[in-house]
Design a protein around this motif. Structure first.
Motif, short mmCIF file in Angstrom:
data_model
loop_
_atom_site.label_atom_id
_atom_site.label_comp_id
_atom_site.label_asym_id
_atom_site.label_seq_id
_atom_site.Cartn_x
_atom_site.Cartn_y
_atom_site.Cartn_z
N LYS A 88 0.84 -1.18 0.00
CA LYS A 88 0.00 0.00 0.00
C LYS A 88 0.89 1.25 0.00
CE LYS A 88 -3.32 -2.46 2.95
NZ LYS A 88 -4.03 -2.45 4.25
N PRO A 89 0.36 2.38 -0.40
CA PRO A 89 1.18 3.60 -0.37
C PRO A 89 1.80 3.88 1.00
CG PRO A 89 -0.79 3.97 -1.66
CD PRO A 89 -0.94 2.60 -1.06
N GLU A 90 1.10 3.49 2.05
CA GLU A 90 1.63 3.73 3.40
C GLU A 90 2.79 2.81 3.76
OE1 GLU A 90 -1.57 3.22 2.55
OE2 GLU A 90 -2.63 2.00 4.05
N ASP A 91 3.11 1.86 2.90
CA ASP A 91 4.29 1.03 3.10
C ASP A 91 5.55 1.70 2.55
OD1 ASP A 91 2.25 -1.80 2.26
OD2 ASP A 91 2.89 -1.18 4.27
N THR A 92 5.38 2.83 1.91
CA THR A 92 6.52 3.57 1.39
C THR A 92 7.45 3.98 2.52
OG1 THR A 92 5.31 4.39 -0.53
CG2 THR A 92 7.24 5.66 0.18
N ALA A 93 8.71 3.58 2.41
CA ALA A 93 9.68 3.86 3.48
C ALA A 93 11.05 3.36 3.03
CB ALA A 93 9.27 3.16 4.77
N ILE A 94 12.04 3.68 3.84
CA ILE A 94 13.34 3.03 3.70
C ILE A 94 13.29 1.80 4.59
CG2 ILE A 94 15.83 3.21 3.99
CD1 ILE A 94 15.55 6.23 3.68
#
Length: 120
Positions: A88-94
């Motif tokens: 999901k977009p909220e999984d965007t991370a380093i």
């Protein structure tokens, strides 16, 4: 000393899939001798545990990724993986790999991180 190198990050569409890898090298007998896993850090947020192997290989997951992400390991390759399904977009991370050698409690090693961006 333990060195960790992550790979596999990149841009993925929501609902797609991505697999991250973390290759370990250095002074250890086996990756089974270390608790290993993945953290992530999104902009402006604290680093959070995503998934990890604990004692006896027991796995634990953040509630937000349960049923979508799977952690795995291959002792022959000294590598752990994070299979990310239906991101999901909220999984965007380093995403950072870590290792806690059981012979050296309190000592944690980190990889350099790999960027994951979930966007259409």
């Amino acid at each position: 000393q333990v060195q960790l190198v992550e790979s596999g990050g990149g841009l993925v569409q929501p609902g797609g899939s991505l697999r991250l890898s973390c290759a370990a090298s250095g002074s250890f007998s086996s990756i089974y001798s270390m608790d290993m896993g993945w953290y992530r850090q999104a902009p402006g947020k604290q680093r959070e545990l995503v998934a990890g192997f604990g004692p006896f290989g027991i796995t634990n997951y953040a509630d937000s990724v349960k049923g979508r992400f799977t952690i795995a390991r291959d002792n022959t390759k000294n590598t752990i993986y994070l299979q990310m399904n239906s991101p999901k977009p909220e999984d965007t991370a380093i995403y950072f790999c870590y290792a806690d050698p059981t012979v050296n409690p309190g000592r944690r090693y980190w990889g350099q991180g790999t960027q994951v961006t979930v966007s259409s």
